[in-house]
Design a protein around this motif. Sequence first.
Motif, PDB file in Angstrom:
ATOM      1  N   GLU A  71       0.860  -1.173   0.000  1.00  0.00           N
ATOM      2  CA  GLU A  71       0.000   0.000   0.000  1.00  0.00           C
ATOM      3  C   GLU A  71       0.900   1.227   0.000  1.00  0.00           C
ATOM      4  O   GLU A  71       1.452   1.596   1.032  1.00  0.00           O
ATOM      5  N   PRO A  72       1.079   1.857  -1.172  1.00  0.00           N
ATOM      6  CA  PRO A  72       1.949   3.027  -1.249  1.00  0.00           C
ATOM      7  C   PRO A  72       1.232   4.289  -0.767  1.00  0.00           C
ATOM      8  O   PRO A  72       0.012   4.394  -0.862  1.00  0.00           O
ATOM      9  N   SER A  73       2.005   5.233  -0.249  1.00  0.00           N
ATOM     10  CA  SER A  73       1.444   6.529   0.143  1.00  0.00           C
ATOM     11  C   SER A  73       2.498   7.610  -0.044  1.00  0.00           C
ATOM     12  O   SER A  73       3.699   7.334  -0.062  1.00  0.00           O
ATOM     13  N   ALA A  74       2.013   8.835  -0.187  1.00  0.00           N
ATOM     14  CA  ALA A  74       2.866  10.033  -0.269  1.00  0.00           C
ATOM     15  C   ALA A  74       3.921   9.921  -1.358  1.00  0.00           C
ATOM     16  O   ALA A  74       5.059  10.342  -1.171  1.00  0.00           O
ATOM     17  N   MET A  75       3.545   9.355  -2.518  1.00  0.00           N
ATOM     18  CA  MET A  75       4.511   9.193  -3.605  1.00  0.00           C
ATOM     19  C   MET A  75       4.683  10.527  -4.335  1.00  0.00           C
ATOM     20  O   MET A  75       3.715  11.133  -4.757  1.00  0.00           O
ATOM     21  N   VAL A  76       5.930  10.949  -4.434  1.00  0.00           N
ATOM     22  CA  VAL A  76       6.260  12.165  -5.184  1.00  0.00           C
ATOM     23  C   VAL A  76       7.452  11.873  -6.079  1.00  0.00           C
ATOM     24  O   VAL A  76       8.285  11.015  -5.776  1.00  0.00           O
ATOM     25  N   GLY A  77       7.511  12.599  -7.179  1.00  0.00           N
ATOM     26  CA  GLY A  77       8.605  12.416  -8.114  1.00  0.00           C
ATOM     27  C   GLY A  77       9.171  13.741  -8.564  1.00  0.00           C
ATOM     28  O   GLY A  77       8.480  14.755  -8.590  1.00  0.00           O
ATOM     29  N   VAL A  78      10.449  13.697  -8.924  1.00  0.00           N
ATOM     30  CA  VAL A  78      11.158  14.873  -9.415  1.00  0.00           C
ATOM     31  C   VAL A  78      11.964  14.447 -10.638  1.00  0.00           C
ATOM     32  O   VAL A  78      12.659  13.422 -10.606  1.00  0.00           O
ATOM     33  N   LEU A  79      11.883  15.239 -11.703  1.00  0.00           N
ATOM     34  CA  LEU A  79      12.719  15.018 -12.869  1.00  0.00           C
ATOM     35  C   LEU A  79      14.086  15.612 -12.559  1.00  0.00           C
ATOM     36  O   LEU A  79      14.230  16.826 -12.436  1.00  0.00           O
ATOM     37  N   LEU A  80      15.098  14.755 -12.365  1.00  0.00           N
ATOM     38  CA  LEU A  80      16.438  15.224 -12.011  1.00  0.00           C
ATOM     39  C   LEU A  80      17.210  15.726 -13.228  1.00  0.00           C
ATOM     40  O   LEU A  80      18.020  16.644 -13.114  1.00  0.00           O
ATOM     41  N   ALA A  81      16.987  15.092 -14.353  1.00  0.00           N
ATOM     42  CA  ALA A  81      17.640  15.439 -15.618  1.00  0.00           C
ATOM     43  C   ALA A  81      16.818  14.777 -16.715  1.00  0.00           C
ATOM     44  O   ALA A  81      16.008  13.889 -16.420  1.00  0.00           O
TER      45      ALA A  81
END
Length: 128
Positions: A71-81
């Motif tokens: 059960e995933p929660s608080a998933m965030v992503g950032v494009l680093l390059a």
Amino acid sequence: MSGERDDVSEAIAGELRLMDPNVRASPSLARQLLDPHFVEVGASGRRWTLEELLAELPVMDGTAKNGPRYEPSAMVGVLLAPGLVHLTYETTIGGTRARRSSLWRKQSAGANWQMYYHQATPVPRHGM
């Protein structure tokens, strides 16, 4: 900006697919989502290569159709390059929590996003 959102969304979709019991039970489906140079440091502290993980994944937690699921929660992503996305989130499975970090990369235009690196750190039962 929409390109960045799309890249992050595609990496998140891949991450969620790797939690799907049908994908976990199928080394061929999982292989499509994992980079040929994939490495994981699991919550146990064990270092996994691609081939080691694919061999064990069908019997690991979260694979049984009627068993506990991640059960995933608080998933965030950032494009680093360009072609590199970093995801962070938490999971719970069977009452056990872990903080997770994944690097997803896309090697070329038209290629699929694949998980290159994954790290899981257990959260103590009373930890924040």
